[in-house]
Design a protein around this motif. Structure first.
Motif, PDB file in Angstrom:
ATOM      1  N   ASP A   1     -50.975  -1.046 -40.013  1.00  0.00           N
ATOM      2  CA  ASP A   1     -51.945  -1.577 -39.044  1.00  0.00           C
ATOM      3  C   ASP A   1     -53.354  -1.674 -39.614  1.00  0.00           C
ATOM      4  N   GLY A   2     -53.655  -0.860 -40.636  1.00  0.00           N
ATOM      5  CA  GLY A   2     -55.007  -0.790 -41.166  1.00  0.00           C
ATOM      6  C   GLY A   2     -55.883   0.104 -40.311  1.00  0.00           C
ATOM      7  N   GLU A   3     -56.933   0.597 -40.906  1.00  0.00           N
ATOM      8  CA  GLU A   3     -57.882   1.407 -40.150  1.00  0.00           C
ATOM      9  C   GLU A   3     -58.807   0.537 -39.306  1.00  0.00           C
ATOM     10  N   HIS A   4     -58.963  -0.703 -39.724  1.00  0.00           N
ATOM     11  CA  HIS A   4     -59.843  -1.639 -39.029  1.00  0.00           C
ATOM     12  C   HIS A   4     -59.152  -3.005 -38.972  1.00  0.00           C
ATOM     13  N   GLU A   5     -59.692  -3.880 -38.168  1.00  0.00           N
ATOM     14  CA  GLU A   5     -59.180  -5.242 -38.082  1.00  0.00           C
ATOM     15  C   GLU A   5     -59.287  -5.906 -39.455  1.00  0.00           C
ATOM     16  N   HIS A   6     -58.334  -6.781 -39.741  1.00  0.00           N
ATOM     17  CA  HIS A   6     -58.274  -7.512 -41.007  1.00  0.00           C
ATOM     18  C   HIS A   6     -58.028  -6.577 -42.195  1.00  0.00           C
ATOM     19  N   GLU A   7     -57.298  -5.493 -41.949  1.00  0.00           N
ATOM     20  CA  GLU A   7     -56.879  -4.587 -43.009  1.00  0.00           C
ATOM     21  C   GLU A   7     -55.404  -4.244 -42.784  1.00  0.00           C
ATOM     22  N   GLY A   8     -54.792  -3.668 -43.797  1.00  0.00           N
ATOM     23  CA  GLY A   8     -53.446  -3.137 -43.651  1.00  0.00           C
ATOM     24  C   GLY A   8     -52.357  -4.107 -44.046  1.00  0.00           C
ATOM     25  N   GLY A   9     -51.134  -3.582 -44.018  1.00  0.00           N
ATOM     26  CA  GLY A   9     -49.989  -4.336 -44.498  1.00  0.00           C
ATOM     27  C   GLY A   9     -49.698  -5.603 -43.725  1.00  0.00           C
ATOM     28  N   MET A  10     -49.877  -5.585 -42.412  1.00  0.00           N
ATOM     29  CA  MET A  10     -49.602  -6.798 -41.638  1.00  0.00           C
ATOM     30  C   MET A  10     -50.611  -7.893 -41.969  1.00  0.00           C
ATOM     31  N   HIS A  11     -51.860  -7.508 -42.139  1.00  0.00           N
ATOM     32  CA  HIS A  11     -52.878  -8.480 -42.536  1.00  0.00           C
ATOM     33  C   HIS A  11     -52.533  -9.076 -43.904  1.00  0.00           C
TER      34      HIS A  11
ATOM     35  N   ASN B   1     -41.109  11.257 -31.276  1.00  0.00           N
ATOM     36  CA  ASN B   1     -39.881  12.022 -31.077  1.00  0.00           C
ATOM     37  C   ASN B   1     -39.851  13.342 -31.840  1.00  0.00           C
ATOM     38  N   CYS B   2     -40.795  13.536 -32.747  1.00  0.00           N
ATOM     39  CA  CYS B   2     -40.762  14.708 -33.618  1.00  0.00           C
ATOM     40  C   CYS B   2     -41.579  15.861 -33.022  1.00  0.00           C
ATOM     41  N   PRO B   3     -40.993  17.041 -32.876  1.00  0.00           N
ATOM     42  CA  PRO B   3     -41.723  18.177 -32.304  1.00  0.00           C
ATOM     43  C   PRO B   3     -42.538  18.962 -33.328  1.00  0.00           C
ATOM     44  N   LEU B   4     -42.449  18.589 -34.609  1.00  0.00           N
ATOM     45  CA  LEU B   4     -43.069  19.382 -35.670  1.00  0.00           C
ATOM     46  C   LEU B   4     -44.398  18.770 -36.101  1.00  0.00           C
ATOM     47  N   PRO B   5     -45.530  19.451 -35.867  1.00  0.00           N
ATOM     48  CA  PRO B   5     -46.833  18.868 -36.210  1.00  0.00           C
ATOM     49  C   PRO B   5     -46.986  18.570 -37.687  1.00  0.00           C
ATOM     50  N   GLU B   6     -46.394  19.389 -38.554  1.00  0.00           N
ATOM     51  CA  GLU B   6     -46.534  19.142 -39.990  1.00  0.00           C
ATOM     52  C   GLU B   6     -45.844  17.848 -40.401  1.00  0.00           C
ATOM     53  N   VAL B   7     -44.744  17.497 -39.726  1.00  0.00           N
ATOM     54  CA  VAL B   7     -44.070  16.231 -40.007  1.00  0.00           C
ATOM     55  C   VAL B   7     -44.867  15.075 -39.430  1.00  0.00           C
ATOM     56  N   ARG B   8     -45.371  15.251 -38.217  1.00  0.00           N
ATOM     57  CA  ARG B   8     -46.177  14.189 -37.607  1.00  0.00           C
ATOM     58  C   ARG B   8     -47.392  13.874 -38.468  1.00  0.00           C
ATOM     59  N   ARG B   9     -48.053  14.919 -38.986  1.00  0.00           N
ATOM     60  CA  ARG B   9     -49.229  14.693 -39.833  1.00  0.00           C
ATOM     61  C   ARG B   9     -48.849  13.922 -41.091  1.00  0.00           C
ATOM     62  N   ALA B  10     -47.694  14.237 -41.652  1.00  0.00           N
ATOM     63  CA  ALA B  10     -47.255  13.551 -42.873  1.00  0.00           C
ATOM     64  C   ALA B  10     -46.867  12.106 -42.595  1.00  0.00           C
ATOM     65  N   TRP B  11     -46.383  11.852 -41.390  1.00  0.00           N
ATOM     66  CA  TRP B  11     -45.808  10.529 -41.107  1.00  0.00           C
ATOM     67  C   TRP B  11     -46.826   9.530 -40.555  1.00  0.00           C
ATOM     68  N   VAL B  12     -47.871  10.012 -39.917  1.00  0.00           N
ATOM     69  CA  VAL B  12     -48.771   9.114 -39.196  1.00  0.00           C
ATOM     70  C   VAL B  12     -49.503   8.155 -40.132  1.00  0.00           C
ATOM     71  N   SER B  13     -49.665   8.520 -41.394  1.00  0.00           N
ATOM     72  CA  SER B  13     -50.351   7.623 -42.334  1.00  0.00           C
ATOM     73  C   SER B  13     -49.607   6.312 -42.516  1.00  0.00           C
ATOM     74  N   ARG B  14     -48.328   6.308 -42.234  1.00  0.00           N
ATOM     75  CA  ARG B  14     -47.536   5.073 -42.390  1.00  0.00           C
ATOM     76  C   ARG B  14     -47.923   4.032 -41.334  1.00  0.00           C
ATOM     77  N   ILE B  15     -48.314   4.520 -40.174  1.00  0.00           N
ATOM     78  CA  ILE B  15     -48.791   3.593 -39.151  1.00  0.00           C
ATOM     79  C   ILE B  15     -50.080   2.928 -39.625  1.00  0.00           C
ATOM     80  N   VAL B  16     -50.969   3.723 -40.160  1.00  0.00           N
ATOM     81  CA  VAL B  16     -52.257   3.203 -40.649  1.00  0.00           C
ATOM     82  C   VAL B  16     -52.047   2.241 -41.803  1.00  0.00           C
ATOM     83  N   PHE B  17     -51.066   2.521 -42.669  1.00  0.00           N
ATOM     84  CA  PHE B  17     -50.824   1.626 -43.805  1.00  0.00           C
ATOM     85  C   PHE B  17     -50.554   0.212 -43.307  1.00  0.00           C
TER      86      PHE B  17
END
Length: 229
Positions: free
Chosen positions: A83-93, A65-81
């Motif tokens: 989900d993890g970068e790989h299987e069997h990693e990250g907060g859900m694991h 929903n965000c049109p600002l690339p600088e905000v998207r870049r700052a926020w996308v790391s939260r998804i990785v936190f």
């Protein structure tokens, strides 16, 4: 039209909602005082899974929903936190590791057999909010993370003191999340202060954070009520 709040006034208004954070809910007070049975912790972990599971999706909604690339870049790391970068990693694991540490199987957490209707309703409402409201409001709603690091630190101390039956590997999520939440909350607060400059925007941000506090409180209402049924 009311004048915009200064940054200091706006910050104070947001921080003033800390009294409505779920740290003050009777269930969390009892949990931290050592008054919960193993079944209570298992019910909390199994239901909190449904909230943890939604975090990557709500963060993805904010990015979308965000049109600002600088905000998207700052926020996308939260998804990785989460989900993890790989299987069997990250907060859900790591949350599944916590589930096993308190005596739940992964299967019973993943199939959500223990998720209460009130929890599902509250979390689904939060996800829908982040999908449909302006990105600035959704970011403001995430400011409950301002209140979470100290609360999680107290939780870990209380759990180690009162619930020594929990396997140590179950603490991995909180050990990693506490410093991340401190960093994330500083970034989130700056985004909210910078991008909400009119009084209408500021009021909407305060209301969004208030809504998120209600979501979290409702989750614990359901978890606590189930104890007596």
């Amino acid at each position: 039209m009311e004048r915009p709040l200064t940054r200091a006034e706006f910050t104070d208004a947001l921080l003033g909602l800390s009294k409505r954070y779920w740290a003050h809910h009777p269930f969390h007070l009892r949990l931290h005082d050592g008054g919960c049975e193993p079944a209570d912790l298992r019910r909390w972990v199994a239901n909190r899974w449904y909230y943890q599971k939604c975090l990557s999706r709500k963060n993805a909604a904010i990015v979308a929903n965000c049109p600002l690339p600088e905000v998207r870049r700052a926020w996308v790391s939260r998804i990785v936190f989460h989900d993890g970068e790989h299987e069997h990693e990250g907060g859900m694991h790591e949350w599944l590791q916590l589930a096993e540490a308190v005596g739940l199987s992964r299967a019973e957490v993943l199939d959500e057999r223990h998720v209460l209707p009130g929890v599902r309703f509250a979390v689904d409402g939060y996800l829908d909010f982040c999908r449909t409201r302006p990105w600035k409001e959704s970011v403001a709603a995430a400011l409950t993370e301002l209140f979470s690091p100290d609360h999680m630190t107290d939780r870990m101390a209380a759990w180690r003191r009162h619930y020594d039956w929990i396997k140590p590997e179950g603490f991995a999520y909180f050990d990693r999340r506490i410093p991340a939440a401190r960093e994330d909350s500083a970034c989130t607060l700056e985004l909210v202060l910078t991008h909400n400059v009119t009084r209408a925007e500021q009021d909407a941000a305060i209301q969004a954070l208030s809504f998120k506090c209600d979501v979290l409180w409702s989750v614990l209402d359901a978890v606590d009520y189930a104890r007596s049924t």
